[in-house]
Design a protein around this motif. Structure first.
Motif, PDB file in Angstrom:
ATOM      1  N   GLU A 229       0.849  -1.189   0.000  1.00  0.00           N
ATOM      2  CA  GLU A 229       0.000   0.000   0.000  1.00  0.00           C
ATOM      3  C   GLU A 229       0.884   1.238   0.000  1.00  0.00           C
ATOM      4  O   GLU A 229       1.804   1.355   0.811  1.00  0.00           O
ATOM      5  CB  GLU A 229      -0.919   0.009   1.230  1.00  0.00           C
ATOM      6  CG  GLU A 229      -1.782   1.261   1.284  1.00  0.00           C
ATOM      7  CD  GLU A 229      -2.937   1.165   2.274  1.00  0.00           C
ATOM      8  OE1 GLU A 229      -2.909   0.311   3.169  1.00  0.00           O
ATOM      9  OE2 GLU A 229      -3.875   1.974   2.119  1.00  0.00           O
TER      10      GLU A 229
ATOM     11  N   LYS B   1     -11.320  -4.639   2.805  1.00  0.00           N
ATOM     12  CA  LYS B   1     -10.274  -4.476   3.806  1.00  0.00           C
ATOM     13  C   LYS B   1     -10.926  -4.197   5.151  1.00  0.00           C
ATOM     14  O   LYS B   1     -11.643  -3.208   5.299  1.00  0.00           O
ATOM     15  CB  LYS B   1      -9.404  -3.294   3.403  1.00  0.00           C
ATOM     16  CG  LYS B   1      -7.984  -3.460   3.755  1.00  0.00           C
ATOM     17  CD  LYS B   1      -7.224  -2.261   3.256  1.00  0.00           C
ATOM     18  CE  LYS B   1      -5.820  -2.654   2.907  1.00  0.00           C
ATOM     19  NZ  LYS B   1      -5.023  -1.450   2.690  1.00  0.00           N
TER      20      LYS B   1
ATOM     21  N   ASN C 256      -4.609   4.761  -2.363  1.00  0.00           N
ATOM     22  CA  ASN C 256      -5.839   5.280  -1.755  1.00  0.00           C
ATOM     23  C   ASN C 256      -6.384   6.452  -2.559  1.00  0.00           C
ATOM     24  O   ASN C 256      -5.637   7.333  -2.965  1.00  0.00           O
ATOM     25  CB  ASN C 256      -5.553   5.785  -0.336  1.00  0.00           C
ATOM     26  CG  ASN C 256      -5.173   4.664   0.609  1.00  0.00           C
ATOM     27  OD1 ASN C 256      -6.022   3.878   1.022  1.00  0.00           O
ATOM     28  ND2 ASN C 256      -3.892   4.562   0.926  1.00  0.00           N
TER      29      ASN C 256
ATOM     30  N   ASP D 103     -11.904  -0.049   1.338  1.00  0.00           N
ATOM     31  CA  ASP D 103     -11.057   0.167   2.512  1.00  0.00           C
ATOM     32  C   ASP D 103     -11.936   0.508   3.708  1.00  0.00           C
ATOM     33  O   ASP D 103     -13.080   0.938   3.544  1.00  0.00           O
ATOM     34  CB  ASP D 103     -10.135   1.354   2.191  1.00  0.00           C
ATOM     35  CG  ASP D 103      -8.858   1.362   3.017  1.00  0.00           C
ATOM     36  OD1 ASP D 103      -8.759   0.600   3.986  1.00  0.00           O
ATOM     37  OD2 ASP D 103      -7.966   2.152   2.668  1.00  0.00           O
TER      38      ASP D 103
ATOM     39  N   ASP E 155      -7.963   1.831  -3.809  1.00  0.00           N
ATOM     40  CA  ASP E 155      -8.684   1.703  -2.537  1.00  0.00           C
ATOM     41  C   ASP E 155      -9.619   2.887  -2.335  1.00  0.00           C
ATOM     42  O   ASP E 155      -9.174   4.032  -2.266  1.00  0.00           O
ATOM     43  CB  ASP E 155      -7.703   1.650  -1.348  1.00  0.00           C
ATOM     44  CG  ASP E 155      -6.925   0.344  -1.276  1.00  0.00           C
ATOM     45  OD1 ASP E 155      -6.970  -0.439  -2.250  1.00  0.00           O
ATOM     46  OD2 ASP E 155      -6.276   0.107  -0.243  1.00  0.00           O
TER      47      ASP E 155
HETATM   48 MG    MG Z   1      -5.920   2.217   2.485  1.00  0.00          MG
END
Ligand code: MG
Ligand code: C2E
Ligand code: MG
Length: 286
Positions: A59, A201, A118, A180, A150
């Motif tokens: 990530e 997630k 993200n 997420d 995400d």
């Molecule tokens: Mg994340």
């Protein structure tokens, strides 16, 4: 007296509000400058498959190296970036750089590994998002299957029609879509089923006091069950202890991310981590 006290409190209140407003304005100015002066960088945190020991993805997490204040965490500046719209150039920078750096890692290692980026709410609402993703893939040379996007569960709570359209556009680029912080929002299973989601997630608040906190633990095991039922992969984040790891594995969640395995690390440390000359990042050694 009571009245005086009330007025004092009022003055105090407006004063701190003004101070806050001034702080926010200077933060905005500093953020603009930071973008021009290239003060941001990315750290990468591996995701591990407990069954195989493989690193399945990394990530990308943004950091701001402030000239006087040192490293600033995203929670401190992303809300202002989002409010002011600065998140758009910043988010593009993140996407572009994450793709370029991971492409470089592939070339150094001679094999591929996925990177998760993200997105902010504003980026997710942008009609130009598909072009931005395609541009980042094309110019970096990264294959779409190595990019994961995400978005948080709360972003699904908008106008359903546009959410669905946007997700279809993202899906058409060939990237992986992850929800997420799952479990913190209120999306229905029906909604989830109707969207092109590849993975969930589990938010770290549900992992934190596992298994002592029965409520949070129940939520985590439900998310694992939902993911399995819908044929999605499930990743637990914020895994710090052996107990948490054991519990997750027992319940069928073998993809994990957290300080127990690796902290977010620089590109150099990531390279060493992968190339095996140190099979742990430097900060975890000794
Ligand atoms: Mg994340
Ligand atoms: P997130 O996407 O849920 O990222 C996970 C956060 O948990 C990261 O915090 C990570 O450093 C932290 N973390 C990882 N393992 C552990 C652990 O074992 N224990 C604990 N307590 N924490 C752990 P970070 O880097 O401060 O990022 C915070 C949030 O800021 C992220 O949450 C994400 O929502 C946002 N963010 C970070 N980078 C970006 C970015 O480039 N773009 C956007 N739009 N948002 C970002
Ligand atoms: Mg999260």
């Amino acid at each position: 007296r009571a009245k005086d006290k009330g007025r004092d409190q009022y003055d105090f209140y407006t004063e701190t509000l003004n101070e806050r407003a001034v702080q926010l304005m200077s933060l905005e100015r500093e953020l603009r400058q930071a973008l021009r002066h290239d003060e941001f960088h990315l750290l990468f945190q591996p995701q591990v498959d407990l069954n195989t020991g493989d690193i399945t993805a990394m990530e990308a997490l943004i950091r701001w190296q402030h000239p006087e204040r040192g490293e600033i965490m995203p929670d401190e500046f992303l809300p202002v970036a989002e409010d002011t719209g600065l998140i758009m150039p910043m988010g593009n920078w993140v996407l572009q750089n994450a793709c370029m750096q991971i492409k470089l890692l592939h070339q150094l290692l001679g094999r591929g590994v996925r990177v998760a980026v993200n997105l902010s709410e504003r980026q997710f609402r942008d009609p130009g998002l598909q072009n931005i993703i395609e541009f980042a893939l094309r110019t970096s040379g990264l294959e779409a299957r190595f990019l994961e996007i995400d978005i948080t569960e709360s972003m699904l709570m908008d106008d359903l029609h546009s959410v669905r359209e946007q997700m279809a556009r993202i899906q058409s680029t060939g990237v992986t879509i992850t929800i997420d912080d799952f479990g913190t929002g209120y999306s229905s299973l029906k909604l989830l089923r109707s969207l092109p989601v590849d993975r969930l997630k589990i938010d770290q608040t549900f992992v934190r006091n596992m298994p002592a906190d029965a409520g949070n633990t129940d939520i985590a095991t439900s998310i694992i069950a939902i993911a399995r039922q819908m044929d999605m992969a499930v990743v637990a984040e914020g895994v710090e202890t052996e107990e948490q790891e054991y519990f997750l594995k027992m319940h069928g969640c073998s993809l994990v991310q957290g300080y127990r395995y690796a902290t977010p690390m620089t590109f150099d440390d990531l390279y060493h981590y992968f190339s095996g000359d140190n099979d742990r990042p430097r900060e975890l050694k000794a």
